[in-house]
Every structure is written in structure tokens, then in C-alpha cells.
Scaffold this motif. Structure first.
Motif, PDB file in Angstrom:
ATOM      1  N   UNK A 169       0.864  -1.174   0.000  1.00  0.00           N
ATOM      2  CA  UNK A 169       0.000   0.000   0.000  1.00  0.00           C
ATOM      3  C   UNK A 169       0.902   1.226   0.000  1.00  0.00           C
ATOM      4  N   UNK A 170       0.740   2.085  -1.010  1.00  0.00           N
ATOM      5  CA  UNK A 170       1.499   3.327  -1.069  1.00  0.00           C
ATOM      6  C   UNK A 170       0.510   4.477  -1.254  1.00  0.00           C
ATOM      7  N   UNK A 171       0.526   5.412  -0.323  1.00  0.00           N
ATOM      8  CA  UNK A 171      -0.331   6.590  -0.413  1.00  0.00           C
ATOM      9  C   UNK A 171       0.574   7.812  -0.362  1.00  0.00           C
ATOM     10  N   UNK A 172       0.629   8.547  -1.452  1.00  0.00           N
ATOM     11  CA  UNK A 172       1.523   9.700  -1.568  1.00  0.00           C
ATOM     12  C   UNK A 172       0.697  10.974  -1.598  1.00  0.00           C
ATOM     13  N   UNK A 173       0.813  11.775  -0.545  1.00  0.00           N
ATOM     14  CA  UNK A 173       0.127  13.071  -0.495  1.00  0.00           C
ATOM     15  C   UNK A 173       1.174  14.181  -0.407  1.00  0.00           C
ATOM     16  N   UNK A 174       0.724  15.414  -0.447  1.00  0.00           N
ATOM     17  CA  UNK A 174       1.644  16.551  -0.472  1.00  0.00           C
ATOM     18  C   UNK A 174       2.539  16.600   0.761  1.00  0.00           C
ATOM     19  N   UNK A 175       1.975  16.259   1.939  1.00  0.00           N
ATOM     20  CA  UNK A 175       2.753  16.419   3.171  1.00  0.00           C
ATOM     21  C   UNK A 175       3.072  15.124   3.899  1.00  0.00           C
ATOM     22  N   UNK A 176       2.654  13.990   3.367  1.00  0.00           N
ATOM     23  CA  UNK A 176       2.933  12.719   4.039  1.00  0.00           C
ATOM     24  C   UNK A 176       2.870  11.567   3.041  1.00  0.00           C
ATOM     25  N   UNK A 177       3.712  10.559   3.269  1.00  0.00           N
ATOM     26  CA  UNK A 177       3.732   9.357   2.430  1.00  0.00           C
ATOM     27  C   UNK A 177       3.587   8.144   3.337  1.00  0.00           C
ATOM     28  N   UNK A 178       2.635   7.279   3.018  1.00  0.00           N
ATOM     29  CA  UNK A 178       2.447   6.028   3.757  1.00  0.00           C
ATOM     30  C   UNK A 178       2.887   4.856   2.884  1.00  0.00           C
ATOM     31  N   UNK A 179       3.724   3.992   3.444  1.00  0.00           N
ATOM     32  CA  UNK A 179       4.115   2.754   2.770  1.00  0.00           C
ATOM     33  C   UNK A 179       3.908   1.618   3.759  1.00  0.00           C
ATOM     34  N   UNK A 180       3.035   0.685   3.416  1.00  0.00           N
ATOM     35  CA  UNK A 180       2.776  -0.455   4.287  1.00  0.00           C
ATOM     36  C   UNK A 180       2.322  -1.629   3.424  1.00  0.00           C
ATOM     37  N   UNK A 181       1.743  -2.643   4.036  1.00  0.00           N
ATOM     38  CA  UNK A 181       1.196  -3.781   3.303  1.00  0.00           C
ATOM     39  C   UNK A 181      -0.285  -3.896   3.618  1.00  0.00           C
ATOM     40  N   UNK A 182      -1.006  -4.590   2.759  1.00  0.00           N
ATOM     41  CA  UNK A 182      -2.437  -4.782   3.025  1.00  0.00           C
ATOM     42  C   UNK A 182      -2.637  -5.535   4.331  1.00  0.00           C
ATOM     43  N   UNK A 183      -1.706  -6.416   4.670  1.00  0.00           N
ATOM     44  CA  UNK A 183      -1.816  -7.188   5.908  1.00  0.00           C
ATOM     45  C   UNK A 183      -1.765  -6.296   7.138  1.00  0.00           C
ATOM     46  N   UNK A 184      -1.027  -5.190   7.058  1.00  0.00           N
ATOM     47  CA  UNK A 184      -0.894  -4.280   8.191  1.00  0.00           C
ATOM     48  C   UNK A 184      -1.822  -3.072   8.085  1.00  0.00           C
ATOM     49  N   UNK A 185      -2.763  -3.117   7.170  1.00  0.00           N
ATOM     50  CA  UNK A 185      -3.621  -1.951   6.906  1.00  0.00           C
ATOM     51  C   UNK A 185      -4.386  -1.491   8.149  1.00  0.00           C
ATOM     52  N   UNK A 186      -4.810  -2.430   8.993  1.00  0.00           N
ATOM     53  CA  UNK A 186      -5.566  -2.059  10.186  1.00  0.00           C
ATOM     54  C   UNK A 186      -4.726  -1.256  11.180  1.00  0.00           C
ATOM     55  N   UNK A 187      -3.404  -1.389  11.084  1.00  0.00           N
ATOM     56  CA  UNK A 187      -2.526  -0.745  12.061  1.00  0.00           C
ATOM     57  C   UNK A 187      -2.244   0.718  11.755  1.00  0.00           C
ATOM     58  N   UNK A 188      -2.728   1.216  10.625  1.00  0.00           N
ATOM     59  CA  UNK A 188      -2.471   2.617  10.265  1.00  0.00           C
ATOM     60  C   UNK A 188      -3.003   3.557  11.337  1.00  0.00           C
ATOM     61  N   UNK A 189      -4.079   3.179  11.980  1.00  0.00           N
ATOM     62  CA  UNK A 189      -4.647   4.000  13.049  1.00  0.00           C
ATOM     63  C   UNK A 189      -3.615   4.270  14.144  1.00  0.00           C
ATOM     64  N   UNK A 190      -2.750   3.286  14.411  1.00  0.00           N
ATOM     65  CA  UNK A 190      -1.732   3.455  15.444  1.00  0.00           C
ATOM     66  C   UNK A 190      -0.721   4.531  15.064  1.00  0.00           C
ATOM     67  N   UNK A 191      -0.457   4.649  13.764  1.00  0.00           N
ATOM     68  CA  UNK A 191       0.455   5.693  13.295  1.00  0.00           C
ATOM     69  C   UNK A 191      -0.124   7.076  13.586  1.00  0.00           C
TER      70      UNK A 191
END
Length: 391
Positions: free
Chosen positions: A356-378
Motif C-alpha cells: 500500500x502506497x499513499x503519496x500526499x503533499x505532506x505525508x507518504x504512507x508505505x505499508x502492506x495490506x496485511x498491516x492496513x488495520x494498524x495505520x490507526x496506530x500511526x
């Protein structure tokens, strides 16, 4: 002194008596007489960060590539059932954006909350306003951030729910579980209610909110439990009576605010911060006051990027790759996953599976679909380190 804003544009103000129940034409496939669509539009969707933020939550985004935001899609679904009888409930921070996306809303179609208080106060405020005008009005509460397919099936399901609601039940829509989720409430259905116009309606034996893993697995294995989709259909007056029975102080304040909006700023912070599931559905189910109808349409609450990926169309040029945005900005070599290029930059991935790669103007997220639920912790970590500007 002007009354505090509660509904409509800032210059319009709000008075409960300005809400009118618009007449509907009796038609099998037209709007349902006396039915109101209520859309609570709140939350920040932290598992979809950095696309979804507190100041730009997921319901304001087009997350399916349809060209319509999730909020707009919800309105599109409800219009054939409620016509112009529509109330949107959202926070003050999002009112302007909601108005921009739904320019067709009338002055009295937007309820603005001063601060987040969970779903029960939001839905309860709509119920208090409608009950004051028409005790027989039926409201259907549908979250602004869900994706539903099968329009005809959805409409037929809601029509059944309305028929049951007219018998003074709180009606939920049940979704057949596809895995043992710990993120949804579960409904255990009982006997068929044999209500004319609602052949599939059953009484609810039990309503439980977000079980742990082993319990969820047991529910799915038994086969008697369904997910609660957060869709509630009920007479406005019936819901107010239930709030009075189970949350009496909340009911008192809601009735006062509906009758006198000048007291909104004073009383709103005093309202119990609680979800409708916990406030009403669980205790009412114990008392035999909750019914359910099965929703055989496709449904997804778009809770994380793994869920989002399942809704997107796979790239014709790159098997296993799904893009939310401009596909020409994505280059994948021996890689699969979902990419959201939102900054205008080119995103390249090589030799990685199910990313999973999400590229926005002020932040970039790189993770896996398996860890998708953990984004909230970030998101929580960013808040703790003083980076609220990113959340």
C-alpha cells in the motif's frame, strides 16, 4: 442576538418549526410516504490516513473512482426512497465542505453539531426535530462513509424496514459476514415477525457490539449471526421514547434543543458521548424492541486500505495493481498492491508484493495490506509526538 447555528447555512439559522414533512406520492417504486433519510457524516477514518484526515474525513472523498464522494453516493442511494426528505448531520468543521458537495440541499437540510458526540446525539437530534413536527415520521439513518451495491435490493430492503418500523420497532439491516470481523457489531436473528410488506423481517434475539476474535469466530461458525451495518430505521417518536427509556437525560436535552435552538451551545457539551449501538440497540434488543431485515446487497464500510483495494478496478496494464487516482503516475515492476498518487509525483515500486502506497503533499504512507488495520496506530503516534497538523 442571533441563535447559534444548528441547521442550514449560517445566515439561515434554525428553528424547529421550519422543518416541514413534505408530502410524498403513494407509489410502489417512488419515495416512501413519511420517510426521511438521515445521514450522520462524522468521524475521521484514521485507518485511511493520510487520505482521510480530521479536517478532510473519508466521507468527503471519492474512494472508488466513481467520480462521487462517499457522502454523495449515500445521498444518491437514498433519494429514490426519501425524495427531498433528507437531513445531513455533520460537524461544524465539515459543514462548508458538505454544502459544496451537496449544493442541492435546502437551508433546513443540514444539522451542524458544535462538537463530536458520537452517533446517538447526532441521530437523536434529527429524531427530536422530526418527532416534534410529525410523530408518525419514519427516519432511516445511513452512515455517510459506506459503499453499497445492488441498488434495487437495497431499496427493497429499506422498504421492508420501514414497514416494520411503523410497528414501533427499531430496525437494523443485517449483512451476512464473510469473515470473523472484530470491527462490527453482530446481530442474532430470531423468529420471523410475519409483518405484511416485510416477509423477511425477524425479531432480534441479541445485539452485541464488536466482539473479540474468538467470539467473532464462534458467531460466524454458528451461522445465526450477521454484521450490523450501522443502518437503523425507526419512527422518530419511537426512537425518542427509547432514548427516554435508556438515556433519559439525553432525551431531555435533545427535546429542549429541538424546541429552542438558542440553547444548543449550552446543552450540546452536556450530551452523553455514546454510539446508538450501545445507547439504544443493545438494551432494546434485550427488551424485544429490535428487529432486523437481511441486506443481500454488497456492502463495505471502507475501513482500511485492504478493504479499499477490494473496491478498486485492477489495472489493465499491470495485473495485481490497483490505482486510486491518475494511473499514469504509477509505475510498478514485479510488484502488486494499491497505490494512491495524490501529490502529483510519480510513484515507482519494484519487487514488492501486496503493498500500500499513499503519496500526499505532506505525508507518504508505505505499508502492506496485511498491516492496513494498524495505520490507526500511526495516527495516534503522530498526535503523541505533537504532529496534529498531519492528522
Amino acid at each position: 442576538m442571533n441563535p447559534p447555528e444548528l441547521i442550514g447555512r449560517p445566515e439561515a439559522g434554525f428553528y424547529a418549526e421550519s422543518i416541514t414533512v413534505r408530502p410524498m406520492h403513494e407509489a410502489q417504486h417512488g419515495p416512501i410516504p413519511g420517510f426521511w433519510g438521515v445521514i450522520p457524516a462524522g468521524g475521521s477514518g484514521t485507518r485511511l490516513w493520510p487520505l482521510s484526515r480530521a479536517n478532510s474525513p473519508k466521507f468527503l472523498h471519492d474512494l472508488t473512482g466513481s467520480g462521487r464522494s462517499l457522502l454523495q453516493g449515500t445521498v444518491d442511494r437514498l433519494k429514490p426512497l426519501c425524495g427531498d426528505n433528507l437531513l445531513i448531520v455533520t460537524g461544524a468543521a465539515h459543514a462548508e465542505a458538505v454544502r459544496e458537495q451537496l449544493s442541492e440541499l435546502g437551508d433546513d437540510d443540514l444539522l451542524v453539531e458544535p462538537s463530536p458526540r458520537e452517533s446517538m446525539p447526532a441521530i437523536g437530534l434529527a429524531a427530536a426535530i422530526l418527532a416534534q413536527r410529525d410523530p408518525d415520521a419514519v427516519l432511516g439513518s445511513f452512515a455517510a462513509d459506506q459503499v453499497v451495491g445492488g441498488t434495487d435490493i437495497f431499496e427493497a430492503t429499506v422498504r421492508q424496514a420501514v414497514e416494520v418500523a411503523r410497528h414501533d420497532y427499531l430496525v437494523t439491516v443485517a449483512i451476512k459476514p464473510t469473515y470473523p470481523s472484530t470491527g462490527f457489531g453482530y446481530i442474532r436473528a430470531g423468529a420471523n415477525m410475519r409483518i405484511e410488506g416485510a416477509p423477511d423481517a425477524t425479531i432480534v434475539k441479541a445485539f452485541v457490539e464488536k466482539p473479540d476474535g474468538p467470539t467473532a469466530q464462534a458467531y460466524v461458525a454458528v451461522g445465526e449471526y450477521s454484521w450490523n451495518a450501522g443502518m437503523f430505521v425507526v419512527k422518530a417518536a419511537t426512537l425518542m421514547q427509547m432514548i427516554e427509556d435508556y438515556q433519559p437525560r439525553l432525551a431531555e436535552y435533545l427535546r429542549i434543543i429541538a424546541a429552542n435552538p438558542f440553547r444548543l451551545a449550552e446543552l450540546w457539551p452536556r450530551l452523553t458521548k455514546i454510539a446508538i449501538d450501545n445507547a439504544i440497540a443493545e438494551p432494546a434488543a434485550v427488551d424485544g424492541r429490535v428487529a432486523t431485515v437481511p441486506g443481500d446487497f454488497s456492502w463495505d464500510d471502507v475501513g482500511d486500505f485492504a478493504s479499499l483495494a477490494s473496491l478498486l478496478v485492477e489495472s489493465a496494464e499491470a495485473p495485481g495493481v490497483k490505482v486510486l487516482g491518475e494511473s499514469e503516475l504509477v509505475v510498478m515492476q514485479d510488484a502488486t498492491g494499491v497505490v494512491a498518487p495524490r501529490s502529483g509525483r510519480t510513484v515507482v515500486a519494484m519487487g514488492l508484493e501486496d503493498i500500500v502506497v499513499v503519496d500526499t503533499v505532506d505525508a507518504v504512507l508505505v505499508t502492506t495490506r496485511e498491516r492496513a488495520q494498524d495505520v490507526k496506530q500511526v495516527v495516534e503516534q503522530l498526535k503523541l509526538t505533537g504532529r496534529e497538523d498531519l492528522t
